[in-house]
Motif scaffolding. Structure first.
Motif, short mmCIF file in Angstrom:
data_model
loop_
_atom_site.label_atom_id
_atom_site.label_comp_id
_atom_site.label_asym_id
_atom_site.label_seq_id
_atom_site.Cartn_x
_atom_site.Cartn_y
_atom_site.Cartn_z
N VAL A 120 0.84 -1.09 -0.01
CA VAL A 120 -0.02 -0.12 -0.04
C VAL A 120 0.94 1.21 -0.12
CG1 VAL A 120 -0.23 0.22 2.56
CG2 VAL A 120 -1.96 1.16 1.10
N THR A 121 2.08 1.20 0.61
CA THR A 121 3.05 2.28 0.69
C THR A 121 3.44 2.68 -0.82
OG1 THR A 121 4.92 0.98 1.02
CG2 THR A 121 3.68 1.91 2.89
N TRP A 122 3.21 1.85 -1.84
CA TRP A 122 3.81 2.08 -3.14
C TRP A 122 2.70 2.61 -4.13
CZ3 TRP A 122 8.79 2.11 -5.20
CH2 TRP A 122 9.68 1.79 -4.21
N ALA A 123 1.51 2.70 -3.53
CA ALA A 123 0.26 3.01 -4.58
C ALA A 123 0.28 4.41 -4.82
CB ALA A 123 -0.98 2.86 -3.57
N HIS A 124 1.09 5.39 -4.37
CA HIS A 124 1.14 6.55 -4.64
C HIS A 124 1.85 6.92 -5.99
CE1 HIS A 124 5.08 6.22 -2.69
NE2 HIS A 124 5.65 7.17 -3.49
N LYS A 125 3.00 5.83 -6.22
CA LYS A 125 3.70 5.95 -7.69
C LYS A 125 2.97 5.98 -8.66
CE LYS A 125 7.39 5.23 -5.13
NZ LYS A 125 8.29 6.31 -4.68
N SER A 126 1.75 5.06 -8.80
CA SER A 126 1.03 5.24 -9.94
C SER A 126 0.00 6.58 -10.06
CB SER A 126 -0.05 3.99 -9.93
OG SER A 126 -0.96 3.95 -8.94
N LEU A 127 -0.41 7.09 -8.85
CA LEU A 127 -0.87 8.33 -8.92
C LEU A 127 -0.14 9.57 -9.28
CD1 LEU A 127 -2.85 8.12 -5.65
CD2 LEU A 127 -3.94 8.36 -7.50
#
Length: 308
Positions: free
Chosen positions: A95-102
Motif C-alpha cells: 500500500v505504501t507504493w500505491a502513490h507511484k501510480s497516482l
C-alpha cells in the motif's frame, strides 16, 4: 477512488499552487487519530489548493470508519478522497507504493498540479515546512541538492524533544555542505525523512529513476515501506563535493540548531518514549544534532541513556 460528497467539487481555480498529497494508511483504528492530525495540517495550507488522497487497505466497512474520522475536514475546502488497495499478507506494505501510480498517471498527466507530496500516516508536514522546501529548493538548485527534513518527537518523562532517525551528532566540519547566508546545509546519516516533496520537474525525474520501482529500489537497501519514500535520498547525487545524498539538512549558524522549518513532527512519539530505546533511535536531543569540532559542551541526556 471514493470522494467525500461535500468535497467533490473542483477547488483548484482560486489558488496559484495546487498540491496532490498522498498518504498510505494500513488500516488500524489506533492510528486514525494520527491520520486526522496529518490531514488537518494540510487543510491549514492557506496559499494552495490541496487534494488529499488516502491509499488504504481498508475494506468497505473500515472505509466507512475512515471517512467518519475525517468528518471535521468536510468544510475545510480541501478535497479528500480514498483509494482502496487490496491487502496481501505476502507483501503487507505494498500500500505504501500505491502513490507511484497516482504520481505518474494523475499528477504528471494534469499540468494544473504544481507539487506532489508523499508522507507517512503519522507525520505532520506544516505549511511552514512546505514553504521552507520551496524556498531552498531554488537556492540549492545550482548545487544539485535538495532541502531535507528531520523527524522529531516529544518525551513524556523529561519533556524534551528528540530526533527520531539520528543517533549521533553530525560533525559539521567533517560533513559536505553548502553555505546559504546564515544557514549551512550538510549531509546527515541517514537522510531518511519518511516523506518527500516534489515539484513537477522533480516528479518527472523521480518517475524515471530506480527509487520509483519496488524491485529496482532494492539496490538502496531498506525495507519495502521505507524504500517507498526514499525518492532522492541516494539518487542523482552531485558528482563533486563529496556528498552522500541529494538531501541536505539546515543548520542555523546563529543558534547551532536545525532550522525550525525543517523539523517535522512524528506524532506517535513512540521512539523516544520506548523503554528501553531500540538501537538508540529517539535519543539524540535536537540541540545536539550538529556539532563543531571546536565546541565542547554538556548535552542533555535522554532519560534512558545512562552511557556517555
Amino acid at each position: 477512488m471514493v470522494d467525500l460528497p461535500e468535497l467533490s467539487a473542483d477547488h483548484r481555480s482560486a489558488a496559484n499552487l495546487h498540491i496532490m498529497v498522498v498518504v498510505a494508511f494500513k488500516f488500524r483504528t489506533t492510528r486514525l487519530r494520527h491520520l486526522l492530525e496529518v490531514a488537518t495540517g494540510f487543510a491549514e495550507y492557506t496559499d494552495a489548493a490541496v487534494d488529499f488522497i488516502v491509499t488504504t487497505t481498508a475494506d468497505d466497512a473500515e472505509l466507512a470508519t475512515l471517512e467518519r474520522s475525517l468528518v471535521p475536514l468536510r468544510t475545510s475546502g480541501m478535497r479528500v478522497s480514498f483509494r482502496q488497495v487490496p491487502f496481501d499478507a505476502a507483501v503487507p506494505y505494498r500500500v505504501t507504493w500505491a502513490h507511484k501510480s497516482l504520481l505518474r498517471e494523475v499528477f504528471l498527466a494534469d499540468s494544473r498540479y504544481s507539487h506532489f507530496i508523499y508522507v507517512e500516516d503519522d507525520i505532520r508536514l506544516s505549511q511552514r515546512n512546505f514553504s521552507y522546501f520551496r524556498r531552498f529548493r531554488e537556492k540549492l538548485r545550482p548545487y544539485g541538492l535538495l532541502p531535507g527534513f528531520l523527524r522529531y518527537e516529544f518525551n513524556d518523562t523529561d519533556y524534551h524533544t528528540y530526533l527520531v532517525d539520528h543517533r549521533e551528532p553530525t560533525r559539521v566540519a567533517d560533513s559536505p555542505g553548502i553555505d546559504l547566508g546564515d544557514v549551512r546545509f550538510v549531509n546527515v546519516d541517514p537522510p531518511y525523512q519518511a516523506c518527500f516533496v516534489l515539484d513537477r520537474e522533480l516528479a518527472a525525474e523521480h518517475a524515471a529513476g530506480p527509487s520509483f520501482d519496488v524491485e529496482a529500489s532494492k539496490i538502496y537497501g531498506h525495507g519495502e515501506a521505507e524504500r517507498a519514500n526514499l525518492a532522492f535520498s541516494f539518487e542523482n547525487i552531485p558528482a563533486s563535493g563529496g556528498f552522500t545524498s541529494r538531501y541536505v539538512m539546515p543548520l542555523d549558524r546563529n543558534t547551532g540548531l536545525p532550522l525550525h522549518a525543517a523539523l517535522i513532527r512524528h506524532l506517535p512519539d513512540n521512539f523516544t518514549n520506548r523503554v528501553p530505546p531500540i538501537l538508540k533511535f529517539g535519543t539524540l536531543p535536537i540541540e545536539a544534532m550538529f556539532r563543531s569540532d571546536n565546541v565542547s559542551e554538556t548535552v542533555h541526556r535522554h532519560p534512558a541513556n545512562t552511557g556517555e
